[in-house]
Every structure is written in C-alpha cells, then in structure tokens.
Design a protein around this motif. Structure first.
Motif: not given
Length: 293
Positions: A37-41, A129-134, A72-76
């Motif tokens: 991986w070279q970039a994570i948004d 998509a993969q659900a992510l824990p918070d 990575l979508v961090l909510g809402d």
C-alpha cells in the motif's frame, strides 16, 4: 484489487475495546496495512442525503479517481441510516453503487457514526466494504495511529451521550428495526429537524459544539500504544496537540451543497506522512508534498 496481493489483516480480539468502555481494558482492534500500500485516505462526516446531490456527485468523482489503496470512512457517511433495507431507496442505491465501484480496485473500511450507527452487514456486503470496530489501531507506513469517529469521547455533550447509550442497546435497535421502513424514515426526519434546530441556536457555529475531551483521548491513546489520534464528528478540521506527547488530526465534514462555504477534504496517509488535500489534489496521482508532515 489484485487477488495475488498480500491480504489486509484486521485483527479483532475477543473481547475487543469499544469507544464506550471506561476505563479501557480490552485490547483495540488492529488494521495492518499490506506493505505494498502506498496511500490510505481517511474521510468522514459526508452526511449523504437526497437534499445534497452535489456532495454525492463530489464523492462519486473522488472515489472514481483517487489513487489510494484504501479508503477509510470514519463515521457519518450518511445523514441517517434506519436499516439496511434503506439501501434500496433511489438516492442510497446511488451511494452504494459509488462505493461498490471503488471496492473493486481498493480496500474500503467503514466505521459507523452517530448518524448512521445502524449500518449493518447487508450494506457492507452491497458496498464490498469491511465494517470497522470503533476505535481501531491502524498500522501503516511504520506508524501506529488510533482511529475513531469521536462522538463517544465528547464528554461535555451529556444529552447526546445519554441518547447514544439508549440507541446502541441491542434491544432498542431490534425494536426500532422491527418497524416499517416508512415509520423509521419518519423518525429519522424528526431527529434531523431537532438536530437542525439545535444548530440554529448556535447559528451554525461549529466552535460552539462539543469537542473530544483531551484527557479521554489521551487515555485511549496510551491504552492503544499510540501517540496520534484521527477522528471526525466535530467538523473542526485541523491538527492540534492533546498534550505534550499526543496529537490529533480532525477530519473535515463534506458539504458541496452549501454555496456559502462548500467544503470537502481528504486526509491522506503515506510513507511521507500526513497530507490534507482538497478534492482536486486528492484525485491526482500525487498529493501536494508541501501539505505533508
């Protein structure tokens, strides 16, 4: 995505830490990025809604053109989500289509937020998509960062935290999801109107809204063995110190339908550090090096 590439590793111990825990005791989930991986948004707080077509159009364009290996979508992500059967609504179906397209070439992870906490497995499967824990720890480019939506750590917002405690209960969710879709959508409209009325009291001034409590954030960072936090929720984008040894990156909200102050930003993580990018730069093959740290 190349099936021959090393798999993404998401390690979720049992029990796993939850943002509601206090004090934190269980270990945090860990997302371990493959070496290629070279970039994570990182993005959050898009509040997608049929009333905001330009925001969806901007998201669709960004997803079609970002060079990132992961988003990575961090909510809402949504202004409201009243159950996974909502994905068949016309506007929401377009959102799912945009996400499912990028999931064919990049890894997509999604956290629930305070507006869309009822996103479930059906939606994740439809989006690829993969659900992510918070919260969770992101291990990438030789660094460890703690990622969360952020709402659970806004300790000064007591009314919201009481609401959160109620609606995150399995019994409440089961009863709510058992209602017809039209009834759930009507409830969501009422909640949105109440939220907008509260915002109007502050004349839309985000500085008057509750913020993440620094001491709570630092305690979680220490528990996770990280020095940097990435979160959304507060709509106060920027970097700031939490104390002498810990810092945070706050994500921008998105609203391209607000003609007075349109906004959207991507936080890109690379081996060079952290970049805050407007959508035009985020869709280029290289982000602006002057923005990195």
């Amino acid at each position: 995505m190349d099936d021959r590439a090393p798999a993404v590793v998401l390690r979720v111990p049992q029990p796993v830490a939850s943002a509601d825990d206090w004090p934190p005791q269980a270990p945090c989930a860990r997302l371990i990025a493959p070496a290629h991986w070279q970039a994570i948004d990182c993005i959050s707080d898009l509040h997608l809604d049929p009333r905001h077509p330009r925001t969806l159009a901007a998201l669709s364009h960004y997803l079609a053109h970002t060079p990132a290996d992961a988003v990575l979508v961090l909510g809402d992500l949504f202004e409201a989500w009243v159950g996974d059967d909502m994905r068949q609504q016309p506007f929401e179906a377009r959102c799912v289509d945009a996400l499912s397209m990028i999931a064919q070439r990049a890894w997509v992870g999604i956290l629930v937020g305070n507006r869309d906490f009822l996103m479930g497995e059906g939606l994740m499967n439809a989006c690829g998509a993969q659900a992510l824990p918070d919260p969770f720890v992101l291990e990438a480019f030789g660094a460890r960062r703690l990622l969360t939506h952020g709402d659970a750590w806004c300790l000064d917002d007591a009314p919201y935290l009481a609401f959160r405690q109620q609606v995150r209960q399995p019994a409440w969710q089961q009863a709510f999801l058992g209602q017809p879709l039209d009834a759930r959508l009507a409830t969501a409209r009422q909640m949105r109107e109440a939220s907008e009325a509260r915002k109007a009291e502050h004349q839309g001034d985000a500085t008057q809204w509750a913020d993440v409590t620094p001491s709570r954030a630092v305690a979680w960072l220490q528990h996770a063995g990280c020095t940097e936090l990435v979160h959304g929720h507060t709509h106060k984008p920027g970097r700031s110190a939490l104390d002498a040894h810990h810092a945070r990156e706050v994500l921008s909200d998105w609203d391209l339908d607000d003609t007075r102050a349109p906004r959207a930003e991507v936080l890109r993580l690379t081996a060079r550090g952290v970049q805050r990018l407007g959508l035009m730069d985020a869709c280029a093959s290289e982000g602006a090096p002057t923005a990195s740290r």
